[in-house]
Each structure stands twice: as structure tokens, then as C-alpha cells.
Scaffold this motif. Structure first.
Motif, mmCIF file in Angstrom:
data_model
loop_
_atom_site.group_PDB
_atom_site.id
_atom_site.type_symbol
_atom_site.label_atom_id
_atom_site.label_comp_id
_atom_site.label_asym_id
_atom_site.label_seq_id
_atom_site.Cartn_x
_atom_site.Cartn_y
_atom_site.Cartn_z
ATOM 1 N N ARG A 57 1.998 6.490 6.952
ATOM 2 C CA ARG A 57 1.416 5.230 6.487
ATOM 3 C C ARG A 57 0.213 4.849 7.341
ATOM 4 N NH1 ARG A 57 6.101 0.755 5.519
ATOM 5 N NH2 ARG A 57 7.003 2.176 4.005
ATOM 6 N N HIS B 22 -0.518 -7.774 0.097
ATOM 7 C CA HIS B 22 -0.776 -6.475 -0.524
ATOM 8 C C HIS B 22 -1.865 -5.631 0.121
ATOM 9 C CE1 HIS B 22 1.999 -7.768 -3.496
ATOM 10 N NE2 HIS B 22 1.247 -8.766 -3.889
ATOM 11 N N ARG B 25 -0.749 -2.116 1.535
ATOM 12 C CA ARG B 25 -0.319 -1.136 0.534
ATOM 13 C C ARG B 25 -1.497 -0.688 -0.313
ATOM 14 N NH1 ARG B 25 3.830 -5.085 -2.257
ATOM 15 N NH2 ARG B 25 5.154 -3.846 -0.908
ATOM 16 N N ASN B 28 -3.326 1.808 1.700
ATOM 17 C CA ASN B 28 -2.636 3.100 1.662
ATOM 18 C C ASN B 28 -2.848 3.813 0.332
ATOM 19 O OD1 ASN B 28 -0.793 4.024 4.023
ATOM 20 N ND2 ASN B 28 -0.675 1.792 4.027
ATOM 21 N N LEU B 29 -2.870 3.035 -0.736
ATOM 22 C CA LEU B 29 -3.152 3.626 -2.047
ATOM 23 C C LEU B 29 -4.555 4.250 -2.039
ATOM 24 C CD1 LEU B 29 -2.612 3.898 -5.181
ATOM 25 C CD2 LEU B 29 -3.824 1.722 -5.393
ATOM 26 N N TYR B 68 -3.470 -2.605 -8.510
ATOM 27 C CA TYR B 68 -3.385 -1.149 -8.441
ATOM 28 C C TYR B 68 -4.408 -0.482 -9.353
ATOM 29 C CZ TYR B 68 0.205 0.110 -5.168
ATOM 30 O OH TYR B 68 0.871 0.367 -4.001
ATOM 31 N N GLN B 134 3.498 2.987 0.359
ATOM 32 C CA GLN B 134 2.996 1.689 -0.068
ATOM 33 C C GLN B 134 4.103 0.663 -0.183
ATOM 34 O OE1 GLN B 134 0.615 3.001 -3.459
ATOM 35 N NE2 GLN B 134 0.130 4.754 -2.160
#
Lengths: 352, 188
Positions: A57, B22, B25, B28-29, B68, B134
Motif C-alpha cells: 500500500r 478516500h 485509496r 493507491n488506485l 473511482y 485500497q
């Protein structure tokens, strides 16, 4: 030896590790695991893999991002009326469009006109009456709404002067640097852009004028409609010289360093219009000129160490890359080395 | 679905909460696509600024599908721009120095796990990383992708099985480490 994991309920095990199982189902899995040491080994191992997958991560600083987002905020927070309420003669409007970050330029691309129309809270300045002068420092752009509804987007390191009595009857503005115009046609009130050496008269259109003092050329490029371009003459106001050209959309008129007006039938529109959408586009652009544009855009200084490099041309498109990255990419494509000292970059050939 | 939202006093706090909840995450996406922290942060920033500027709030109760979708689009655009650039000069150096660097220690389990995850079939990898990197729940993943939670469960199970097979060589190592520490405890 039989594989101890042939009959593993993988979906259930994954849901177990994910904490997605109801308590009684989870208890059943635990009992199943405890029933065989090889299952215990397997689940221990899977735990490692599971945790290991989350160890990759990436961690990002949300506070820093919120600060960056808030820095963009004052753009909308100050009402244009307040900032430009008293437009006095020779007033200089420094508008803090924080476009230094190239990624913000991309946002401007999508959001500029939209913002002005949709939310009414934008960085678009409006000229009410009297004369006004707008300047952008390097690394910034500014939108100006003229009283007749025409719009101007001023490029970096540029100056737009709107004369007192604009629209009575002529609509004449003076430009140094680069600007994109969207002009409402009005035959009774002809629109003209004067630069140091040229006059461009609009016949209802969208066009760009590029007239930086440190460039030898003045270019007028038409996105839509028609524009007449002539050499400017002292004392002649917005009158066109006899050798003026009428440009159609997609064409470029260029005043060369030795005073010739030349028409190009097919201009690379993106080269000239890309910046209004936050793109920096180069198509066979001489490297020194490209580096000056990059310098103005990012407020950095990019130099060539050897004059032999000046003959190269650059073809590239940039959108949201940071300035240092753009310089690095340009250098890489010519196999040059980058030396950086603060905001100054020197490109030189790699030592053999 | 993005909806126009009238400027309200609490827009700031709603937006801030959205970013706080968010940002990591989404980063990370984006990293999954761009393999660079700076590029990932830029992509997410771009999306957040668009929301911020337009004062359009994604459905506050369920913002993930829109976020997303937007971040993924931003990443694909960034990749296309990179590609366009790369075409202008075939000799250009690779854009990402971080990518393609061989692991110093190939026996390192963490690196092996990362490679095994990368080797998963695309959809399987997408869902597995949405969970592990995520930090999304099965229900959230299903909501974002518009699939049933059952499909998420199947793909997660598939991923786990594939990882187990690919990383089988590491099993004895871990088990013996555990056995050794158990022996230590007993002999003390």
C-alpha cells in the motif's frame, strides 16, 4: 503425498480473512482450521500473503493535499466585482491564478469558461468602464471579460490594455505577449488588437495573437471566423496596412522579423490554442523558442549550454506534468543532461 | 453520478470529509495504473479539484463509484499522454525509473507477493487490490464495479488460490520459521 489443500473452500477462506463472514460462519472456519495441522500451516501462510498484499500500500499525505486544494480556493472566493470595482486608468490587475502547478492548468482547461458561466464565482475579471491594464506574471493566466461580452484569456507574462472609451465606437485593445480572444461581432464597433508591430481586426471570431517582445515573430492564428492582419503603423491607430491579409479559420498570419506578412494556410492549431486548455503543444518548434514558452508557462528559466543545440526542433505535447518533469522529458529526448539550480535549468550535451 | 450542488456553507466540510475518507485509496488506485507516487497524487488532485471547482458533489452517501470512475479516467488519460510523448522519440529514456527495477533480493517474500499479485488475471487483480490495497469492503467493491457481492467473493477466493499456488515455494520457509520460534518457546 496428497495435497492438504485440495478441498480448501477458497471463497470462504478469503471472506474469513477479509472479515466478511458472520460470526458463526467464522467460528466454523476456525474449527475447520484447528482440525488439521496442515490447514493451520496453510492459513498461517495465507495470513502472511494477505498482510503482505497490503504492505505494498502506498501512503499519501492527505493534509498536504488539502492544503493544495485550499490554495486553489481563493480563486473563487474573491468576487470579481470587489477586486475590479474601481477600474482606474493604468490600473494593474495581478490576479493570483495559481497556475504554477501544471496540474492546475489542466483544471483551468476544463473549468475556465465553465466556471465563469456556471457558478458566477470565478477568476474572470470584468472591465466596467474607463481604461484598464491587466498583467500576468510568468506561470499565470488570466481571463478578462470585456464590457461587450467578448472574452480574453491572457497567457503568461502578458499585458492587455483596454483603452478608455472602449466601444465608443471602436473596440481597441493593446497586447504584449499572448492572448486568446473570443469576440462578439459588431460591425458598428470593430474589434482590433494592436501589438508592437501588428494590428489584427476581427470579423467575428475566435483567434490567438502571440506577440512576445523576446520573440522576433508576431503570429495571429484563427480558430474560427475571419481576422484581418496588417502591419501596425505609428499614429495609424487600428488602421490596416495596404498589404494586410484576411485569414480564414485554421490559418496563421505571421509578421517576420524583417517586416514581411506571411500567410500559412494550415497552422498547427494546437500549438497556438492548446495553452488555453492547459496543454503545451509543440510541433517542429525551434528548441530555444520552445524553452522560452516552457519558461513562461512554469515560471522557470531553461537555457541551452551550447549554441549548437539551437538548431533542434521539438515536437511534443504536455498537459499536467510538473515543470521539472517537462524539462527532464525534453532533455531526455535530445539526450541532454539537466543541471538544476533553483528555478534555472541548463541543458547540455552528455560528456562523452 | 455527479450532480450540481448549490454552493452551501457546509460544502467545505463535506468536501474535506470526502477527501479525508478516500484520498489514500484513490491514490493507491492511481498508483496501480501510473506506478509513480507523484503522478498518482497529480491524478487524484485533478479529480478532486474538478469536483471542488464545479461545486458538484458526488452523491455524498455513495461517492465511491463516481470517484473511482473519474480517477481511473484521469489515469488512462495520463497514460495516453505518456504514450504520445514516448512516440515522439523512441530513444527517450524510460519515463518511470521506479518501474522495472529488479528486486535486489528475489527471495524477499514481500516482493514475491507483489509480483504474484501483478500476475493475477486482470479482473481478479483489480478486485483483489481494491480490497487489499485500497481497503474497500466486498459491498463497496461490488457497488463501484456494478457487480454482485457474490462475484466479488468468487474473485477474492480465486485470487487467494492463485497466490497460494504461485507462492507455494515460500510455504516451507514460513512454516519452518514458525516451527523454530515454537521450539524456542518450548526450550525456554
Amino acid at each position: 503425498m496428497t495435497h492438504p489443500t485440495d478441498d480448501v473452500p477458497w471463497n470462504t477462506l478469503a471472506a474469513f480473512l477479509a472479515g466478511e463472514l458472520p460470526a458463526d460462519d467464522a467460528a466454523r472456519v476456525e474449527a475447520w482450521v484447528a482440525g488439521d495441522p496442515r490447514r493451520e500451516e496453510l492459513v498461517t501462510f495465507l495470513h502472511e500473503v494477505w498482510d503482505g498484499s497490503a504492505a505494498t500500500r502506498r501512503h499519501y499525505d492527505v493534509e498536504a493535499m488539502l492544503r493544495r486544494l485550499r490554495e486553489a480556493e481563493p480563486l473563487r472566493a474573491v468576487a470579481p466585482e470587489r477586486r475590479f470595482a474601481a477600474v482606474a486608468p493604468r490600473r494593474t490587475a495581478w490576479v493570483g491564478q495559481a497556475l504554477i502547478a501544471a496540474s492546475l492548468a489542466g483544471l483551468m482547461a476544463g473549468g475556465w469558461w465553465i466556471t465563469s458561466h456556471r457558478t458566477g464565482a470565478s477568476s474572470v475579471a470584468s472591465v466596467s468602464h474607463g481604461a484598464a491594464e491587466y498583467r500576468t506574471p510568468r506561470g499565470q493566466r488570466l481571463g478578462v471579460r470585456l464590457p461587450d461580452g467578448s472574452s480574453v484569456m491572457l497567457g503568461p507574462a502578458s499585458m492587455l490594455r483596454v483603452a478608455a472609451g472602449y466601444g465608443a465606437p471602436a473596440r481597441t485593445v493593446e497586447l504584449e505577449g499572448e492572448a486568446y480572444f473570443e469576440v462578439t461581432h459588431d460591425a458598428q464597433h470593430p474589434f482590433a488588437v494592436r501589438t508592437a508591430h501588428t494590428v489584427a481586426r476581427d470579423l467575428g471570431t475566435r483567434f490567438v495573437v502571440r506577440a512576445y517582445r523576446d520573440e522576433r515573430l508576431t503570429d495571429v492564428v484563427v480558430a474560427d471566423g475571419k481576422v484581418a492582419v496588417g502591419r501596425g503603423r505609428p499614429g495609424a491607430g487600428a488602421a490596416l496596412s495596404p498589404d494586410s491579409l484576411v485569414l480564414d479559420s485554421g490559418q496563421r498570419g505571421r509578421l517576420t522579423g524583417d517586416g514581411m506578412l506571411v500567410r500559412a494556410s494550415h497552422a498547427d492549431l494546437d500549438d497556438y490554442l492548446g495553452w488555453t486548455r492547459g496543454h503545451l503543444v509543440f510541433h517542429d518548434t525551434p528548441l530555444p523558442e520552445a524553452l522560452r514558452r516552457i519558461g513562461r508557462w512554469y515560471d522557470i528559466d531553461v537555457r541551452l549550454a551550447e549554441s549548437t543545440l539551437a538548431g533542434r526542433t521539438l515536437t511534443a505535447a504536455f498537459h499536467d506534468e510538473p515543470g521539472a518533469e517537462v524539462v527532464r522529458l525534453v532533455a531526455a529526448s535530445f539526450r541532454l543532461r539537466v543541471e538544476r539550480n533553483g528555478t534555472t535549468f541548463v541543458l547540455r550535451t552528455t560528456a562523452k | 453520478m455527479a450532480a450540481d450542488h448549490p454552493p452551501t456553507a457546509d460544502f467545505d466540510s463535506v468536501f474535506e470529509a470526502l477527501v479525508r475518507a478516500h484520498y489514500e485509496r484513490l491514490g493507491n488506485l492511481a498508483y496501480r495504473y501510473l506506478k509513480s507516487d507523484a503522478a498518482a497524487e497529480d491524478a487524484v488532485q485533478e479529480v478532486l479539484l474538478k469536483i471542488w471547482r464545479r461545486r458538484a458533489v458526488v452523491d455524498v452517501a455513495n461517492p465511491l463509484p463516481y470517484l473511482y470512475h473519474a480517477v481511473r479516467n484521469e489515469c488512462l488519460m495520463a497514460l495516453r499522454r505518456r504514450q504520445r510523448w514516448a512516440m515522439t522519440d523512441l530513444d527517450a529514456q524510460p519515463l518511470e525509473s521506479e518501474a522495472g527495477v529488479p528486486d535486489a533480493d528475489t527471495a524477499d517474500l514481500e516482493a514475491a507477493i507483489a509480483r504474484a499479485v501483478d500476475a493475477l488475471p486482470e479482473r481478479c487483480r483489480l478486485i483483489y487490490t481494491m480490497h487489499r490495497e485500497q481497503d474497500l469492503t466486498y459491498a463497496e467493491i461490488a457497488g463501484i464495479l456494478g457487480i454482485s457481492p457474490k462475484t466479488v467473493e468468487n474473485q477474492m477466493g480465486r485470487a487467494l488460490k492463485a497466490l497460494r499456488e504461485r507462492l507455494a515455494a515460500f510455504l516451507p520457509l514460513i512454516v519452518s520459521t514458525l516451527a523454530a520460534s515454537a521450539w524456542d518457546r518450548l526450550s525456554r
